[in-house]
Design an enzyme around this catalytic site. Sequence first.
Site, mmCIF file in Angstrom:
data_model
loop_
_atom_site.group_PDB
_atom_site.id
_atom_site.type_symbol
_atom_site.label_atom_id
_atom_site.label_comp_id
_atom_site.label_asym_id
_atom_site.label_seq_id
_atom_site.Cartn_x
_atom_site.Cartn_y
_atom_site.Cartn_z
ATOM 1 N NE ARG A 51 -6.284 -0.153 -2.740
ATOM 2 C CZ ARG A 51 -6.457 0.573 -3.839
ATOM 3 N NH1 ARG A 51 -7.628 1.140 -4.085
ATOM 4 N NH2 ARG A 51 -5.487 0.768 -4.694
ATOM 5 C CE1 TYR A 75 -5.653 -7.686 -1.292
ATOM 6 C CE2 TYR A 75 -6.822 -5.590 -1.166
ATOM 7 C CZ TYR A 75 -5.663 -6.306 -1.385
ATOM 8 O OH TYR A 75 -4.499 -5.638 -1.666
ATOM 9 N N GLY A 109 -6.945 -4.588 1.809
ATOM 10 C CA GLY A 109 -7.254 -3.161 1.652
ATOM 11 C C GLY A 109 -8.704 -2.827 1.939
ATOM 12 C CE LYS A 144 -3.756 1.419 0.698
ATOM 13 N NZ LYS A 144 -2.648 2.332 0.397
ATOM 14 C CG HIS A 171 -1.210 6.240 -1.260
ATOM 15 N ND1 HIS A 171 -1.510 5.842 -2.541
ATOM 16 C CD2 HIS A 171 -0.905 5.101 -0.580
ATOM 17 C CE1 HIS A 171 -1.378 4.527 -2.639
ATOM 18 N NE2 HIS A 171 -1.021 4.057 -1.473
ATOM 19 C CB SER A 199 -1.888 0.822 -5.304
ATOM 20 O OG SER A 199 -2.718 1.669 -4.557
ATOM 21 C CB ALA A 200 1.097 -2.184 -7.295
ATOM 22 C CB CYS A 201 3.853 2.840 -8.512
ATOM 23 S SG CYS A 201 2.515 2.831 -9.708
ATOM 24 C CG ASP A 233 0.520 2.170 1.697
ATOM 25 O OD1 ASP A 233 0.655 2.468 0.494
ATOM 26 O OD2 ASP A 233 -0.569 1.815 2.186
ATOM 27 C CG ASN A 284 -3.144 -6.779 -5.054
ATOM 28 O OD1 ASN A 284 -2.174 -6.076 -4.772
ATOM 29 N ND2 ASN A 284 -4.336 -6.631 -4.473
ATOM 30 N NE ARG A 302 -1.137 -6.057 -1.979
ATOM 31 C CZ ARG A 302 -1.082 -4.722 -1.976
ATOM 32 N NH1 ARG A 302 -0.374 -4.075 -1.079
ATOM 33 N NH2 ARG A 302 -1.727 -4.031 -2.893
ATOM 34 N NE ARG A 328 3.428 0.604 -12.536
ATOM 35 C CZ ARG A 328 4.319 -0.384 -12.397
ATOM 36 N NH1 ARG A 328 4.892 -0.902 -13.464
ATOM 37 N NH2 ARG A 328 4.606 -0.859 -11.215
ATOM 38 C CG ASN A 352 14.818 4.505 -8.373
ATOM 39 O OD1 ASN A 352 15.106 4.715 -9.556
ATOM 40 N ND2 ASN A 352 13.847 3.680 -8.008
#
Length: 598
Positions: free
Chosen positions: A71, A199, A201, A208, A228, A250-252, A279, A376, A378, A409, A505
């Site tokens: 993105r 791409y 996103g 998004k 989100h 994102s990506a966490c 998401d 990134n 996917r 994070r 978790n």
Amino acid sequence: MELTTNQHVLDFVKKYVDLMKPDKVEWIDGSKKQLNALTKIAVSTGEIYKCNQKLLPGCLYHRTAVNDVARVEGRTFICSREQKNAGPTNNWMDPKEAYKKLDAIADGCMKGRTMYIIPFSMGKIGSPFAKYGIELTDSIYVVLNMAIMTRVSAKVLAKLKDSDDFVRGIHSKVTLDEENRYICQFPEDNTIYSLNSGYGGNVLLGKKCFALRIASYQGWKEGWMAEHMLILGVQKPDGDIKYITAAFPSACGKTNLAMLIPPETYTKKGYKVFTVGDDIAWIRRGKGGMLYAVNPENGFFGVAPGTNEKSNPNALATTKKDTIFTNVVYIPSTKTVWWEGLDKNPPKNALDWKGNKWHGGMVDADGKPVKGAHPNSRFTAPAKNCPCLSSEFENPKGVPISAIIFGGRRAKAAPLVYEARDWKHGVFVGSIMASETTAAAAGAVGVVRHDPMAMLPFCGYNMADYFQHWLDMGKKVKNKPKIFNVNWFRTDDEGNFLWPGFGDNMRVLDWIIQRCEDAVDAVETPIGYMPKPEDINLEGLDMSVEDLKKILDCDKKVWLAEAEDIENYYRTKFGDTLPKELYAELAKLKKNLRKRSM
Ligand code: OXD
Ligand code: MN
């Protein structure tokens, strides 16, 4: 053949056909036959490779342009009529100016190409949550991805009848020129205009651009929320299922948490986790004075690297058929794919995400490892493939939410988990979220930035109004979810993670659920309620209570500095526009920190 007589749709299509001048126009009805025919064309032009149909039936492989892999937040604009409605956290462009600029770029951009017209629904078609859209695009890759990520069907047009209530999405790859790449949202016009990218996103406009940026604005106006957030259900041994939503940048690890497999200490008692979404959550008030959430998407656009049998076996299983892989490693001899962290057997003869020859262990001229998959890269996989998909996935009314989790994070500061004292405090906790940046967006990685509610790149209106909307929703809901903050990413001084994460978790979710049921006590601290260390189940884990205490601490000095930073963020970004309740919460935090020992 046109699939509708709706004049608003036809006018919209005509306007952009006249501007973009495609050679051909094709309406997408979502049928397998049509999608297969388009796949054939994309394979013949090299846009898409077909994977090994025995090992990966229905799977495809695609590479984006090298300059087009994430993105682009710097080129994403909220084009509200007044700048103040985009707010201090969004890029803004005057809508008239934006249309003029984008129309000039788009003029004739589809000459020699086909324009595909995609009618799609976010949410189950016909459900009270559902919102409809039409995306125009010149990319078969977009058509095929949209057919996984959303409900693409002529039924959308039938449901729309002659209504004007649909989101207009305009996309063209144009020439993939970075300098003329624009991702523009026009919330007041229900319109998205995306040029010069291919791409996900930036171009799968249902995701998004619509389900977060446009929908958050719609939710503000109509009294609901677009967030989100993943949505998961935890089934307890007595069969009762508690639903939790969780916002992470994102990506966490949203996909990993949403598809979590509990450790044995839980499975042997009969606990199970079900995925509703990974998401995006659309949240409305519903029965019993509770909030209900649906996942408006129909598939997962997940980060591939790091996904493996241990970290997320459910995600891996989801990608075994009818999946599109983007920017991972391609192995021509077997027509299969690979990415860093998949397993310990990288291929010997493969092509990297740029299409160059690549092999495991490859290093560059300076001896540095060369990655085969883009960080990134996917997978786009149908939700129905997911082994732990919730039976409520298609429930048109959504699932009742017991808890909302915020998380970032953070190597330091934020403890493993704490609970907000009440809704207002919870909104404060969400508003002060900060997280290290990841490869999901272009730019530096690992830099801590404020990312309120993980919505920084996705809020379609003024973030101060968004905070107020959260506060107002709390006033309208009788049985509010409890709000928590988690941090799976605390490290020691050597940079080693202090919490195992992934399936473990569940141990934190367990405490959260017990708190929702008033089944466990907590310790009141200046930042909120924290677990007593002995209340986190460590059975089967190589971790002592002493180790756990290290990540359940909240260091007074660190938090005083944090409070200063929040004050600075609030004042410089929002000033007087920030809801007073949030300044009051900050004052309370400071007072608590001064007053109490930790
Ligand atoms: C995503 C993102 O792709 O947040 O979900 O970037
Ligand atoms: Mn996301």
